[in-house]
Design a protein around this motif. Sequence first.
Motif, PDB file in Angstrom:
ATOM      1  N   ASN A 164      -1.719   1.178   5.888  1.00  0.00           N
ATOM      2  CA  ASN A 164      -0.392   1.078   6.511  1.00  0.00           C
ATOM      3  C   ASN A 164       0.425   2.337   6.266  1.00  0.00           C
ATOM      4  N   GLU A 165       0.370   2.875   5.042  1.00  0.00           N
ATOM      5  CA  GLU A 165       1.116   4.100   4.740  1.00  0.00           C
ATOM      6  C   GLU A 165       0.594   5.262   5.590  1.00  0.00           C
ATOM      7  N   ALA A 166      -0.728   5.390   5.684  1.00  0.00           N
ATOM      8  CA  ALA A 166      -1.304   6.461   6.489  1.00  0.00           C
ATOM      9  C   ALA A 166      -0.914   6.317   7.956  1.00  0.00           C
ATOM     10  N   TYR A 167      -0.913   5.082   8.463  1.00  0.00           N
ATOM     11  CA  TYR A 167      -0.552   4.849   9.856  1.00  0.00           C
ATOM     12  C   TYR A 167       0.908   5.220  10.101  1.00  0.00           C
ATOM     13  N   ASN A 168       1.795   4.832   9.195  1.00  0.00           N
ATOM     14  CA  ASN A 168       3.218   5.143   9.371  1.00  0.00           C
ATOM     15  C   ASN A 168       3.455   6.651   9.383  1.00  0.00           C
ATOM     16  N   TRP A 169       2.790   7.379   8.495  1.00  0.00           N
ATOM     17  CA  TRP A 169       2.923   8.832   8.475  1.00  0.00           C
ATOM     18  C   TRP A 169       2.375   9.443   9.768  1.00  0.00           C
ATOM     19  N   ALA A 170       1.263   8.912  10.261  1.00  0.00           N
ATOM     20  CA  ALA A 170       0.681   9.441  11.491  1.00  0.00           C
ATOM     21  C   ALA A 170       1.594   9.216  12.688  1.00  0.00           C
ATOM     22  N   VAL A 171       2.194   8.036  12.774  1.00  0.00           N
ATOM     23  CA  VAL A 171       3.103   7.746  13.879  1.00  0.00           C
ATOM     24  C   VAL A 171       4.297   8.693  13.853  1.00  0.00           C
ATOM     25  N   ALA A 172       4.840   8.927  12.658  1.00  0.00           N
ATOM     26  CA  ALA A 172       5.985   9.840  12.540  1.00  0.00           C
ATOM     27  C   ALA A 172       5.609  11.262  12.943  1.00  0.00           C
TER      28      ALA A 172
ATOM     29  N   ASN B  40     -10.529  -5.137  -2.611  1.00  0.00           N
ATOM     30  CA  ASN B  40     -11.164  -5.128  -1.307  1.00  0.00           C
ATOM     31  C   ASN B  40     -10.206  -5.243  -0.133  1.00  0.00           C
ATOM     32  N   GLU B  41      -9.003  -5.764  -0.351  1.00  0.00           N
ATOM     33  CA  GLU B  41      -8.110  -5.969   0.775  1.00  0.00           C
ATOM     34  C   GLU B  41      -6.694  -5.447   0.535  1.00  0.00           C
ATOM     35  N   ILE B  42      -6.055  -5.827  -0.567  1.00  0.00           N
ATOM     36  CA  ILE B  42      -4.627  -5.553  -0.726  1.00  0.00           C
ATOM     37  C   ILE B  42      -4.364  -4.059  -0.828  1.00  0.00           C
ATOM     38  N   ARG B  43      -5.035  -3.380  -1.729  1.00  0.00           N
ATOM     39  CA  ARG B  43      -4.792  -1.944  -1.888  1.00  0.00           C
ATOM     40  C   ARG B  43      -5.222  -1.164  -0.651  1.00  0.00           C
ATOM     41  N   VAL B  44      -6.323  -1.598  -0.025  1.00  0.00           N
ATOM     42  CA  VAL B  44      -6.786  -0.942   1.192  1.00  0.00           C
ATOM     43  C   VAL B  44      -5.764  -1.089   2.306  1.00  0.00           C
ATOM     44  N   SER B  45      -5.218  -2.286   2.478  1.00  0.00           N
ATOM     45  CA  SER B  45      -4.236  -2.521   3.532  1.00  0.00           C
ATOM     46  C   SER B  45      -2.978  -1.692   3.306  1.00  0.00           C
TER      47      SER B  45
ATOM     48  N   GLY C 181      -8.378 -15.083   0.719  1.00  0.00           N
ATOM     49  CA  GLY C 181      -8.231 -15.684  -0.607  1.00  0.00           C
ATOM     50  C   GLY C 181      -7.634 -14.700  -1.591  1.00  0.00           C
ATOM     51  N   PHE C 182      -6.955 -15.176  -2.584  1.00  0.00           N
ATOM     52  CA  PHE C 182      -6.272 -14.289  -3.522  1.00  0.00           C
ATOM     53  C   PHE C 182      -6.971 -14.184  -4.864  1.00  0.00           C
ATOM     54  N   GLY C 183      -7.856 -15.101  -5.174  1.00  0.00           N
ATOM     55  CA  GLY C 183      -8.667 -14.977  -6.381  1.00  0.00           C
ATOM     56  C   GLY C 183      -7.852 -14.761  -7.644  1.00  0.00           C
ATOM     57  N   GLY C 184      -6.778 -15.527  -7.828  1.00  0.00           N
ATOM     58  CA  GLY C 184      -5.951 -15.387  -9.026  1.00  0.00           C
ATOM     59  C   GLY C 184      -4.874 -14.335  -8.916  1.00  0.00           C
ATOM     60  N   LEU C 185      -4.711 -13.739  -7.729  1.00  0.00           N
ATOM     61  CA  LEU C 185      -3.695 -12.702  -7.540  1.00  0.00           C
ATOM     62  C   LEU C 185      -2.586 -13.200  -6.614  1.00  0.00           C
ATOM     63  N   GLU C 186      -2.309 -14.496  -6.677  1.00  0.00           N
ATOM     64  CA  GLU C 186      -1.343 -15.071  -5.745  1.00  0.00           C
ATOM     65  C   GLU C 186       0.049 -14.460  -5.877  1.00  0.00           C
ATOM     66  N   ASN C 187       0.403 -13.962  -7.041  1.00  0.00           N
ATOM     67  CA  ASN C 187       1.763 -13.466  -7.257  1.00  0.00           C
ATOM     68  C   ASN C 187       1.906 -11.962  -7.033  1.00  0.00           C
ATOM     69  N   ILE C 188       0.824 -11.287  -6.658  1.00  0.00           N
ATOM     70  CA  ILE C 188       0.897  -9.855  -6.454  1.00  0.00           C
ATOM     71  C   ILE C 188       1.540  -9.558  -5.098  1.00  0.00           C
ATOM     72  N   GLN C 189       2.276  -8.463  -5.025  1.00  0.00           N
ATOM     73  CA  GLN C 189       2.867  -8.072  -3.755  1.00  0.00           C
ATOM     74  C   GLN C 189       1.759  -7.542  -2.840  1.00  0.00           C
ATOM     75  N   TYR C 190       1.756  -7.979  -1.605  1.00  0.00           N
ATOM     76  CA  TYR C 190       0.714  -7.545  -0.686  1.00  0.00           C
ATOM     77  C   TYR C 190       1.319  -7.303   0.687  1.00  0.00           C
ATOM     78  N   GLU C 191       0.564  -6.609   1.529  1.00  0.00           N
ATOM     79  CA  GLU C 191       0.940  -6.365   2.916  1.00  0.00           C
ATOM     80  C   GLU C 191      -0.224  -6.749   3.815  1.00  0.00           C
ATOM     81  N   LEU C 192       0.118  -7.330   4.955  1.00  0.00           N
ATOM     82  CA  LEU C 192      -0.903  -7.533   5.976  1.00  0.00           C
ATOM     83  C   LEU C 192      -1.061  -6.244   6.780  1.00  0.00           C
ATOM     84  N   PRO C 193      -2.229  -5.998   7.334  1.00  0.00           N
ATOM     85  CA  PRO C 193      -2.444  -4.745   8.071  1.00  0.00           C
ATOM     86  C   PRO C 193      -1.520  -4.620   9.279  1.00  0.00           C
TER      87      PRO C 193
END
Length: 682
Positions: free
Chosen positions: A19-27, A10-15, A133-145
């Motif tokens: 972010n990748e789409a935004y970076n490509w759009a800015v470029a 719901n959050e990590i993969r979406v963010s 909340g991380f729901g047991g995924l505390e060690n996964i790599q994530y990005e904030l929007p």
Amino acid sequence: FQYYGNPGDNEIRVSIACNEAYNWAVAAIGSNPDLTGPSVWTPQRYPYNPGGKSFGPQTGYVLKDMPRDFHVWTFAYDRGGITDIRTVFRTDKDGANSTANNHNETFAGGTDVNPWQSQAMTDRGEFPRTMDGFGGLENIQYELPTVIAHHYWTRITAETNTLYDYFIVATDAAGHSTTSDIQHVYVGASTAGGDAVVAYSPDPPVQGAECTISYDSAGRVLSGASGVNMHYGANNWNPVIAPDAAMTGTTGGVWACTVFVSSTWSQIDCVFNNGAGTWDNNGGADWHRATVAGDQPPVASFTAYPRAGDAPLAVSFTDTSFGQVLWREWSFGDGNVSAAQNPVNLYPDPGAYAVQLIVSNAFGASTNMKHGYIVVSSALVSNADGTNIVADNAGAQRILQDTPTGFGDAVTPGHAGSELDALYMTNSLDCLRISISGNLETNGNCVMLFIDSTPGGTNRFGTAYSCERVRSLNGLVLDAGFAPDFAIVINAWAAGFFLDFEELGGAAKDGYFGTGAGSIFVSRVLEHANTGLRAGFNDSNVGGITSSSTNGAASVTTGWEFDIPWSLIDVGLPTACVVKVQAIITGPMIESSAGTKWLSNQSLPGVNNATNIQGQIGGGSIANYDAVPGAQHASYAFEAIPEPAALACALLLVPACARRAARASCQVGASGTSTVKMTAAA
């Protein structure tokens, strides 16, 4: 926002993806200018069922009545910033979305809906850049929007038992706008507990003050009881107040009692009994009514009925304000004011009127103004009878014929001649008036009036039409930028005329509208009961233009007059609109007879003496107005009606080839019709 699942979905993969789409759009965009409007999420609302019932986490999974007011909210973002965002809404006149038309689904609307109103939305700002909340995924790599849209909301003060259409429009710093799709919601009868059985005064109850609660026992289990008690509590029955309050009987089986509303009560809960074991608990739902803080100003709200009609119009207003009201003032837009709670105002003159209600108490005031809320029309009978065309359109701008007729001169009425002399356009609050002076040979020749009133359409005719004469135009091309939506076809045989209406983009409004009685060489009138269209026809003209001169065009006073209801051409007033028109004369246009499919050189606006437009469609003529110099359509611009009673509109009745600015103004007087004074740059 997260429903079921974990933040990985719901959050990590979406963010990361955003972010990748935004970076490509800015470029890709770089420093190029912003050419698009803001991104706007589909409008949301809370409660989902205003005036109805709701069940879910917001109600503690208890079925509860919802307030009639609702919030519209969305997320919106633009890289240059959003300068304006608002909710635009209107109400349905009869509370139902008719299957017979699309008035609720289109921005233009129609006779089934009231005018649009708008409210600015409040910017709540960005949501925090955190993970829910991380729901047991505390060690996964994530990005904030990298970018978070702002949250915008507004509260609609709603009327019960009313269907609402609404949408959101957002504008960025560069002036580009984005408009959402139209949404719909029906507001039910509930006011979070208040209904025809239980009523509160004041409504809603005010914390720290007394409230009188009445119960109407008629037709219910306590009908005929010798005594009624109110069992009540607060905050979803926590606490329950003891003992029950004894109620006092009034006429008609209505019982009432007065209780003090504590400052800690956000809701009053109640049921009723006769003290002997018989209870009325609203079918198990009980009655619940939300309260308002006692140190708050009231919120102004009102309704009116009727909101439209012919002058003189008496309108009843109802104050539906929330909270304690100690003082009020109504302004009805016509100079009249009132301090009554539910006044009646008489509007003697046509116009669109703004209505304002101001309410206040010791803690402040609230104002509610509704623009164009009351629309009063002229009750005068239409004079569209095909005669006195010049006088009927006094002050309106006209277009004169610029090309001598190639379809013969009429020496006697109806014989050996067809011509279009002048085109006039004006309006009332109810309809568009189009008048054409001229005459038609009674050998089956046709006058066709094309109307472009909505977006879309095509300027090239095919065969997918109900009317045979319109199908016979197959291959005809009109001006670029002129894509008619409707056609009115009149053909004359012997001493009679016949009228067809064609919806060029569909078939819902297609039909043979009939004929009038008597000779067409005197005034004949056709009124179509189902649509309100009125057509007047007088074919007595033998003057005007000839086969060699256009000098007499301005003098012709007979021909065709049409009063076309705005709703028939999918225009909802008093909103702004532009209507484009063209009138032509053709042969009889019999589908099975190629020799009848003739296009004349008679068009309004004219064809600038073009010699190759007249001829057989598919044969000798070019059948292409877009290839004729200039333009053969005219535009009528109707601006939004301001308040109070002085209505303004603009008429741009010049060939579309006049690309430079042309402005016209008109004032709608006591008759409700417009007179026009225009200056235009050629």
